[in-house]
Design a protein around this motif. Structure first.
Motif, PDB file in Angstrom:
ATOM      1  N   GLY A 230     -45.133  14.114  17.937  1.00  0.00           N
ATOM      2  CA  GLY A 230     -44.552  15.394  18.310  1.00  0.00           C
ATOM      3  C   GLY A 230     -45.638  16.272  18.922  1.00  0.00           C
ATOM      4  N   LEU A 231     -45.238  17.209  19.766  1.00  0.00           N
ATOM      5  CA  LEU A 231     -46.210  17.988  20.525  1.00  0.00           C
ATOM      6  C   LEU A 231     -47.153  18.778  19.622  1.00  0.00           C
ATOM      7  N   TYR A 232     -46.599  19.509  18.651  1.00  0.00           N
ATOM      8  CA  TYR A 232     -47.442  20.379  17.829  1.00  0.00           C
ATOM      9  C   TYR A 232     -48.108  19.636  16.682  1.00  0.00           C
TER      10      TYR A 232
ATOM     11  N   VAL B  16     -42.404  23.726  27.319  1.00  0.00           N
ATOM     12  CA  VAL B  16     -42.720  23.017  26.074  1.00  0.00           C
ATOM     13  C   VAL B  16     -41.473  22.632  25.301  1.00  0.00           C
ATOM     14  N   HIS B  17     -40.352  23.272  25.586  1.00  0.00           N
ATOM     15  CA  HIS B  17     -39.122  22.958  24.858  1.00  0.00           C
ATOM     16  C   HIS B  17     -38.487  21.653  25.338  1.00  0.00           C
TER      17      HIS B  17
ATOM     18  N   LYS C 280     -40.313  16.990  22.015  1.00  0.00           N
ATOM     19  CA  LYS C 280     -40.143  17.197  20.582  1.00  0.00           C
ATOM     20  C   LYS C 280     -41.379  17.866  19.983  1.00  0.00           C
ATOM     21  N   PRO C 281     -41.196  18.943  19.229  1.00  0.00           N
ATOM     22  CA  PRO C 281     -42.348  19.555  18.560  1.00  0.00           C
ATOM     23  C   PRO C 281     -42.847  18.708  17.386  1.00  0.00           C
ATOM     24  N   VAL C 282     -41.905  18.009  16.725  1.00  0.00           N
ATOM     25  CA  VAL C 282     -42.234  17.176  15.565  1.00  0.00           C
ATOM     26  C   VAL C 282     -41.462  15.874  15.699  1.00  0.00           C
TER      27      VAL C 282
END
Length: 487
Positions: free
Chosen positions: A108-110, A261-262, A265-267
């Motif tokens: 995921g990105l973050y 960024v949306h 996937k952040p996670v």
């Protein structure tokens, strides 16, 4: 130069490439070596019942504690701080950086963003641990320098009485994982070159990846029959130049027209997180070059410290890895591949030149990676033959067999991301996260672990983290290799 050249290039003076056992007088099992605690000294005195012997041991302890290994190193060509920094960067930046976008996809990105920075901090701390243990053991054994395997050997040899019998086993285990790591790198290099060449040629005609691997086999064998590193220096310089050029152009493609960024996937899911661990630890596994670099410095006291060479280099490495992973995943999203070069526009002439450039660079770098494992086993094989002609023939056969072995591994598992993750989870985690805390725990057993035993707790946490990554990362990588259609 080499992506990671652990340790063994600085074998003994005879040039046989094997790890040299430290020159020392082995203490008998009943003797504690460099024991700093008063209680253990008292136990030793009571066991011997001899005050003169106790005084003699105390004198030896004072001598050992005053021994500074850096003052006893005789270096023919010592390196400056800047040279050491450059070598450290070369030792950490290789094919792993091109795989970081796929690692971010699995995290995921973050999670990838903060996880990579945390992973870099842990790996850097483990490098400091290894250097610290090396200095302590050098003073204890009165040796000017030790390599990775020797540090493992000496920690057990001078540790608790019950563990001294395992000192030779510890050295063999570290050497084995170093061998596995370098063979894994060679396998990754083989597949990386074939995939990038195939990606270019697919624009004109299509062939199976294994055909490209087979076409590479003969020139790879011939190139690796070169036994003298002196003749590989121009090859190394050319490979370094091509790598820098390829990375710069790849980065320009990634930064062009970035989406929001949306869109990613952040996670990611828990199922793919172990794959991220394997790829990230593969990329950060430069611990093998740490001791050789520190041992060869003109001013080794500048290697550690808050603003030392090690921290400076690893901050640069962590920032580069994080940037490539973050922007690469953001640019190409879920379609990102095992190497970011495979995501560049296929019909674009510049992107095709980048693939060819990186393929040539990695092809030439294979020889330097291969030099380490072959020199670990070549002296042993050649020792079974008497004549020079027989030794040369055995060396040629050995090199041919090892290159062919890496070819077969790449042909059987033509999935670049899976191989990188597997190599990272199995061997890189063992060397970078599991071995250092074990060595530190044993090395400072007689000295103490600080207030509230904070060093012991810290080492246990790193050890558990490394073992979890080893187990789950290996399991997830093997599952992906056996079921490539399941992500």
């Amino acid at each position: 130069m080499s992506e990671r050249q652990p340790l063994l290039l600085q074998g003994d003076a005879s040039g046989n490439g094997l790890i040299r056992p430290p020159v020392r007088s082995s203490p008998p099992d009943s003797t504690l070596v460099n024991v700093h605690s008063e209680d253990s000294i008292a136990v030793h005195a009571a066991a011997n019942g001899d005050e003169d012997e106790q005084s003699s041991q105390a004198g030896d302890e004072n001598l050992k504690s005053s021994y500074n290994p850096t003052h006893h190193r005789t270096l023919e060509h010592p390196t400056s701080n800047f040279d050491t920094l450059v070598h450290l960067l070369k030792g950490n930046i290789g094919t792993g950086i091109l795989a970081m976008p796929e690692a971010f996809k699995n995290a995921g990105l973050y999670v990838g963003l903060f996880g990579t920075l945390i992973m870099g901090a842990i790996c850097t701390h483990c490098m400091h641990m290894l250097v610290k243990c090396s200095h302590e053991l050098c003073r204890r054994m009165q040796q000017p320098s030790l390599n990775f395997s020797e540090v493992a050997f000496c920690s057990f040899e001078t540790g608790p009485l019950g563990l001294r019998r395992y000192s030779h086993l510890a050295r063999r285990v570290v050497t084995t994982f170093l061998f596995i790591t370098q063979i894994g790198f060679c396998c990754v290099y083989f597949l990386f070159v074939a995939l990038n060449v195939k990606d270019v040629m697919d624009h004109y005609f299509t062939m199976d990846i294994r055909i490209y691997l087979l076409l590479m086999l003969l020139p790879m064998i011939l190139l690796n029959l070169v036994r003298n590193l002196k003749y590989l220096t121009p090859v190394s310089l050319l490979a370094a130049f091509l790598t820098v050029a390829g990375l710069a152009i790849s980065f320009s493609y990634m930064l062009h027209d970035l989406p929001d960024v949306h869109t990613v996937k952040p996670v990611a899911t828990w199922a793919t997180l172990p794959l991220y661990f394997g790829t990230a630890i593969y990329a950060f596994e430069g611990i093998g070059v740490v001791l050789p670099l520190e041992n060869n410095m003109r001013t080794p006291e500048d290697f550690g410290g808050t603003t030392g060479v090690l921290n400076t280099g690893m901050v640069i490495v962590a920032c580069l890895y994080t940037s490539v992973g973050f922007f690469g995943y953001l640019k190409y999203g879920e379609s990102v591949k095992g190497s970011i070069t495979l995501n560049l526009p296929q019909g674009d002439i510049l992107s095709q030149m980048v693939r060819i450039t990186m393929a040539v660079a990695i092809f030439l770098s294979y020889t330097l990676q291969f030099y380490v494992p072959v020199n670990m086993v070549e002296p042993f094989v050649c020792s079974h033959f008497d004549t020079t002609r027989a030794k040369n023939l055995a060396s040629t056969v050995l090199r041919t067999v090892l290159v062919t072995f890496t070819f077969l591994l790449a042909a059987v598992i033509p999935n670049l991301g899976s191989i990188i993750s597997l190599v990272g989870a199995v061997s890189s985690s063992a060397l970078a996260l599991i071995a250092p805390p074990i060595i530190e725990i044993i090395t400072f057993y007689h000295v103490g672990y600080g207030r509230y035993n904070w060093m012991l707790w810290k080492d246990f946490l790193i050890l558990i983290f490394g073992l979890c990554g080893f187990v789950f990362g290996t399991w997830a990588s093997l599952a992906q290799i056996l079921n490539p259609s399941v992500n």
